[in-house]
Write a protein that holds these residues in place. Structure first.
Motif, PDB file in Angstrom:
ATOM      1  N   LEU B   5       1.146  -1.216   0.062  1.00  0.00           N
ATOM      2  CA  LEU B   5      -0.086  -0.038  -0.031  1.00  0.00           C
ATOM      3  C   LEU B   5       0.901   1.230  -0.073  1.00  0.00           C
ATOM      4  N   ALA B  34      -1.837  -3.303   2.893  1.00  0.00           N
ATOM      5  CA  ALA B  34      -3.208  -3.142   3.216  1.00  0.00           C
ATOM      6  C   ALA B  34      -3.553  -4.273   4.276  1.00  0.00           C
ATOM      7  N   LYS B  73       0.214   3.088  -3.276  1.00  0.00           N
ATOM      8  CA  LYS B  73      -0.359   2.119  -4.320  1.00  0.00           C
ATOM      9  C   LYS B  73       0.343   2.615  -5.532  1.00  0.00           C
ATOM     10  N   ARG B  92      -7.408   9.778   1.198  1.00  0.00           N
ATOM     11  CA  ARG B  92      -6.756   8.493   1.231  1.00  0.00           C
ATOM     12  C   ARG B  92      -5.693   8.130   2.425  1.00  0.00           C
ATOM     13  N   GLU B 173     -13.099   7.080   4.226  1.00  0.00           N
ATOM     14  CA  GLU B 173     -12.700   5.877   4.231  1.00  0.00           C
ATOM     15  C   GLU B 173     -11.459   5.896   3.570  1.00  0.00           C
ATOM     16  N   PRO B 174     -10.347   6.340   4.399  1.00  0.00           N
ATOM     17  CA  PRO B 174      -8.784   6.357   3.781  1.00  0.00           C
ATOM     18  C   PRO B 174      -8.381   4.956   3.603  1.00  0.00           C
ATOM     19  N   GLU B 175      -7.323   4.696   2.807  1.00  0.00           N
ATOM     20  CA  GLU B 175      -6.423   3.524   2.814  1.00  0.00           C
ATOM     21  C   GLU B 175      -5.255   3.346   3.845  1.00  0.00           C
ATOM     22  N   LEU B 176      -5.015   4.343   4.167  1.00  0.00           N
ATOM     23  CA  LEU B 176      -4.084   4.405   5.322  1.00  0.00           C
ATOM     24  C   LEU B 176      -4.131   5.343   6.504  1.00  0.00           C
ATOM     25  N   GLN B 202      -9.012  -1.094  12.297  1.00  0.00           N
ATOM     26  CA  GLN B 202      -8.078  -1.632  11.360  1.00  0.00           C
ATOM     27  C   GLN B 202      -8.453  -3.006  10.833  1.00  0.00           C
ATOM     28  N   THR B 205     -11.868  -2.746   8.747  1.00  0.00           N
ATOM     29  CA  THR B 205     -12.038  -2.025   7.505  1.00  0.00           C
ATOM     30  C   THR B 205     -10.757  -2.528   6.498  1.00  0.00           C
ATOM     31  N   ILE B 207      -7.785  -1.436   6.375  1.00  0.00           N
ATOM     32  CA  ILE B 207      -6.926  -0.600   6.019  1.00  0.00           C
ATOM     33  C   ILE B 207      -5.468  -0.663   6.361  1.00  0.00           C
TER      34      ILE B 207
END
Ligand SMILES: Nc1ncnc2c1ncn2[C@@H]1O[C@H](COP(=O)(O)OP(=O)(O)OP(=O)(O)O)[C@@H](O)[C@H]1O
Ligand SMILES: [Mg+2]
Lengths: 305, 340
Positions: B5, B34, B73, B92, B173-176, B202, B205, B207
């Motif tokens: 990620l 992720a 990413k 993000r 809804e962030p990825e990190l 964590q 979700t 992430i």
């Protein structure tokens, strides 16, 4: 919030009471009012008669209480020179000074806050130095010279604006600039330092870390905080401007309170002088009160304890 | 899932200070997948915050960044434009800071601050933003969320404010999520609740989570992998169980000896076990950075800069000692602490 306002109202009333006493004593103790009113060549009997008519022979605290009592009852006294009620005289001159003061403050804030923000966003760069330069250039000049300079450039050379009298709003532009300009360095510096501090703060870092737009970060999360002390300063500065408007009113032939005070002192028009002093003291006190209330409105930590 | 990620390679931060240049971050490499929690651990001043700020593009103006790779990413974050950053931050990658008492703006209501973030990134109505804020306040375990929405930060306790920060981080809804010492400013009991909440979110979700702490004990329970930083470098990085089971870098070993016992170590107290402090070195390292404080230091520690080496279990260790764990005698710590 209500308790806060009531508290501040009491303080304000106290300040007005004390300053009115001081003002009253000053007028009565710095000379013989009866002699001044009677004129230079008056006979001693005439002076004595005036003294008795106006009650100058009674103890000063008694005179003060009588005066306050009349004032509170809505009787502001009469100008012995103009043969008019003091209320009417004030009503004629006050709007001019109030307009001048408000426009001058608007000019000062409108110039110094953007300059302060720009300087804080680029500290120690050319932007910072130019902003400071704009705020302070000309501050070394006495205000009447600066005013004369404005008259010469915009009134005489360019012929853009009227330079004398108070007939239209255009008449107020140059006097407001001349008066307001002297408040810009202080407001600009305070805005700059407040902004620098706000931009360093954790909540601004949070705002940036959450991707808020630059405008939101700078204005909503930065300036909103930096402006709080500026409000108090602006109130004080407006007080100074009202007090200092006498020079500007003279240069631009505006018939405001400053002009009236000047004239009344020359005429030993005691009732008018006292009333002006009281109005100015009350204005200072009320401005401070307004600043406190505005501060509380801006800062929820004061508002909601 | 192809590739990590977040990937960070050769991250360096230099800061000009009166009379020279400090190098608080000296070439850091790590990646986060992720669904993974990476803990970054090290004592105060070792460069944890600067590392996370560099990833967010929020370094102080005086700092200079150099890196081979910082990519989310595959999207390189090096030299990203200001508007590019704005679309990334909060959307993000979200960040949670150490001090919840000052991280929220005291001038605005909780609900307004949350709505401001959401509406910056999504074209939603004020009402929809309110609903989303309510939903997330409930998600992070805040009771009577309607009432909290209309309150100002100073009306909430520290633990509640940190929950609000976590809710805010989840808005888009962030990825990190990067959490920089999220529990350091809180009471011990609240610390555990907040950590548990972060771990749970964590897990639910999927992430990536970077959890920064100066306290190995705090993150030990929730991290999947651990990176130990010392003096601006990663000195050991690998699977949690491997590292906690048998630390290979002397500094990690020292940290484990100094894990505070709940209730006995007060907040703000420094770790007592490893003697000395992080030395401030301005130039490039010419030897092991931990040399002065290491009870096992040998002649080879001073021979040159120490590279990261891979141990049999796959972790990386920056030490000249054998990577099978031999050559270490824990009693050496006690002797060193007593100045023998
Ligand atoms: N703006 C700055 N100017 C100069 N030096 C700085 C600046 N910011 C950080 N540093 C230095 O960089 C080093 C690393 O700072 P950093 O904040 O990353 O440490 P940290 O590991 O997060 O520590 P802490 O546990 O105290 O948060 C510190 O020694 C600090 O003194
Ligand atoms: Mg830090």
């Amino acid at each position: 919030m209500l308790r806060f306002i009531v508290q501040r109202l009491l303080v304000t009333a106290l300040v007005i009471a004390v300053t009115s006493m001081v003002a009253f004593s000053l007028v009565h103790l710095t000379g013989d009012p009866a002699a001044a009113m009677a004129g230079e060549n008056a006979a001693p009997e005439d002076v004595e008669a005036i003294r008795r008519t106006y009650g100058f022979d009674r103890p000063i605290w008694e005179q003060y209480l009588t005066w306050v009592g009349r004032f509170l009852a809505g009787d502001f006294g009469r100008s012995h020179y103009l043969k008019l009620g003091v209320g009417e005289v004030l009503a004629e001159h006050m709007p001019v000074t109030a307009t001048l003061g408000v426009l001058a403050l608007a000019f000062a804030l409108g110039l110094s806050i953007p300059l302060g923000v720009a300087a804080a966003l680029r500290p120690n760069t050319i932007v910072d130095r130019v902003a400071l330069w704009i705020a302070v250039a000309g501050q070394a000049l006495p205000s009447f010279l600066f005013a004369l300079g404005l008259i010469y450039v915009f009134g005489v050379l360019l012929r853009w604006l009227p330079v004398s009298g108070d007939a239209t709003w255009q008449h107020f532009i140059l006097p407001s600039v001349a008066l307001g300009y002297y408040a810009t360095p202080a407001i600009m510096r305070l805005t700059r330092s407040g902004m620098m501090e706000a931009l360093q703060s954790d909540h601004v870092r949070t705002a940036r870390a959450f991707g808020l737009s630059r405008w939101r970060v700078v204005v909503r999360h930065g300036l909103r905080h930096a402006i709080i002390p500026v409000v108090s300063l602006a109130a004080v500065q407006l007080g100074f401007m009202l007090g200092g408007s006498i020079v500007i009113e003279t240069v631009f032939s505006l018939k405001g309170l400053g002009y009236l005070a000047w004239q009344s002192i020359q005429r030993a028009d005691i009732e008018v002088i006292q009333a002006i002093l009281l109005v100015i003291a009350a204005t200072y006190a009320v401005l401070t009160l307004l600043a406190d209330i505005l501060n509380a409105a801006l800062d929820p930590r004061i508002r909601i304890g | 899932m192809t590739g990590p990620l977040l990937e960070v390679r050769g991250l360096k931060v230099e800061i000009a200070v009166p009379g020279g240049m400090t190098r608080p971050v000296r070439g850091v490499d790590f990646s986060v997948a992720a669904g993974e929690t990476l803990a970054i651990v090290g004592e105060s001043g070792c460069g944890k915050s600067l590392t996370s700020l560099a990833i967010m593009g929020l370094l102080p103006r005086a700092a200079r960044l150099a890196a081979e790779t910082i990519a989310l990413k595959g999207l390189s974050l090096i030299g990203l434009s200001e508007s590019g950053w704005r679309r990334l931050r909060g959307e993000r990658i979200a960040m949670i800071f150490q001090d919840p008492m000052t991280a929220l703006d005291p001038c605005y209501r909780i609900g307004d601050q949350m709505a401001e973030v959401l509406r910056q990134h999504r074209p939603v109505s004020a009402e929809a933003a309110r609903q989303r804020a309510l939903e997330l306040l409930t998600r992070v375990g805040i009771s009577s969320p309607e009432q909290r929405l209309t309150q100002f930060p100073h009306q909430l306790s520290g633990g509640l404010r940190q929950r609000v920060m976590i809710a805010m981080a989840l808005l888009c809804e962030p990825e990190l999520i990067i959490a920089d010492e999220p529990t350091t400013a809180l009471d011990v009991t609240i610390q555990a609740q907040i950590l548990h909440l972060l771990a749970e979110i964590q897990r639910d979700t999927g992430i990536g989570l970077i959890l920064i702490s100066h306290d190995l004990g705090v993150v030990a329970g929730v991290a999947h992998r651990i990176a130990v930083m010392y003096g601006g470098e990663i000195v050991e990085i690998g699977e949690r169980d491997a590292i906690l089971g048998r630390p290979l870098h002397p500094y990690t070993e020292g940290l484990m000896h100094s894990i505070p016992v709940p209730g006995e170590t007060r907040r703000g107290e420094t770790l007592g076990f490893i003697p000395g402090t992080v030395p401030r070195q301005t130039g490039e390292l010419t030897r092991c950075g931990f040399l002065e404080r290491c009870p096992y230091a040998t002649g080879r520690s001073a021979a040159g800069p120490v590279p990261l080496r891979e141990a049999a279990d796959g972790r990386l260790v920056r030490c000249v000692l054998p990577l099978d764990g031999s050559g270490r005698d824990p009693a050496a710590w006690t002797r060193q602490a007593e100045g023998v």
